[in-house]
Design an enzyme around this catalytic site. Structure first.
Site, PDB file in Angstrom:
ATOM      1  N   HIS A 100      68.500  -8.724   0.318  1.00  0.00           N
ATOM      2  CA  HIS A 100      69.322  -7.707   1.642  1.00  0.00           C
ATOM      3  C   HIS A 100      70.588  -8.688   2.545  1.00  0.00           C
ATOM      4  O   HIS A 100      71.064  -9.910   1.909  1.00  0.00           O
ATOM      5  CB  HIS A 100      67.699  -9.071   2.902  1.00  0.00           C
ATOM      6  CG  HIS A 100      68.023 -10.288   3.052  1.00  0.00           C
ATOM      7  ND1 HIS A 100      67.161 -10.577   1.971  1.00  0.00           N
ATOM      8  CD2 HIS A 100      68.219 -11.352   3.897  1.00  0.00           C
ATOM      9  CE1 HIS A 100      67.677 -12.503   2.140  1.00  0.00           C
ATOM     10  NE2 HIS A 100      67.458 -12.512   3.225  1.00  0.00           N
ATOM     11  N   HIS A 151      71.987  -9.643   6.333  1.00  0.00           N
ATOM     12  CA  HIS A 151      72.181 -10.275   7.193  1.00  0.00           C
ATOM     13  C   HIS A 151      73.244  -9.662   7.926  1.00  0.00           C
ATOM     14  O   HIS A 151      74.265  -9.538   7.492  1.00  0.00           O
ATOM     15  CB  HIS A 151      72.218 -11.829   7.330  1.00  0.00           C
ATOM     16  CG  HIS A 151      70.930 -12.549   7.343  1.00  0.00           C
ATOM     17  ND1 HIS A 151      70.185 -13.437   7.771  1.00  0.00           N
ATOM     18  CD2 HIS A 151      71.095 -12.876   6.005  1.00  0.00           C
ATOM     19  CE1 HIS A 151      69.352 -13.840   6.901  1.00  0.00           C
ATOM     20  NE2 HIS A 151      69.847 -14.238   5.252  1.00  0.00           N
TER      21      HIS A 151
END
Ligand code: 5GP
Length: 137
Positions: free
Chosen positions: A98, A100
């Protein structure tokens, strides 16, 4: 065992979802390092950047830009950090790749400390390091 993000994708646990398409989901990070701290997560779980296929990564980074633009509009950010931790040593805690998106409002709201070691590195060392990377490409 499924990751916490897979549970969010499956709506087994709640999250503040801000965007979703067939490949990617984006929701507020529970920790809110700064106002609007958001995660952009490919729905298919790959642990790190080493595993994720290029086309899915390309789509994911497009959504990172979309979310960044939205944060700029929504929070009038001064700037933002795009961050991806890969591996325990790099601070990764959820092993589902992922990004941020971390809006920044001051130079003190998040402390990223990266040392500058240029005075310790010789020209030869730069050359050797660059060569190692080029040979590995
Ligand atoms: P990492 O440490 O792997 O780079 O980032 C994982 C992030 O996931 C952390 O910033 C953490 O706050 C966030 N996180 C962990 N569990 C949950 C959760 O249940 N819901 C949401 N929205 N974020 C979570």
């Amino acid at each position: 065992m499924s990751t916490i993000f897979e549970k969010i994708i499956a709506r087994e646990i709640p999250a503040h979802i801000v965007y979703e398409d067939e490949l990617v989901i984006s929701f507020l990070d529970i920790s809110q390092a700064t106002e609007g701290h958001t995660l952009v997560v490919p729905k298919k779980a790959y642990a790190t950047i080493f595993e994720i296929p290029d086309d899915l990564l390309a789509h994911t980074i497009k959504i990172v830009k979309k979310i960044s633009n939205a944060c700029q509009k929504a929070f009038h950010v001064e700037g933002l950090n795009i961050l991806s931790n890969n591996g325990t040593i790099a601070g990764q805690t959820v092993f589902h790749f992922h990004f941020h998106v971390i809006p920044r409002f001051s130079d003190q709201d998040v402390i990223f400390k990266m040392s500058n070691r240029m005075n310790e590195v010789t020209t030869d060392t730069y050359k050797k390091r660059a060569l190692l990377i080029k040979e590995a490409l």
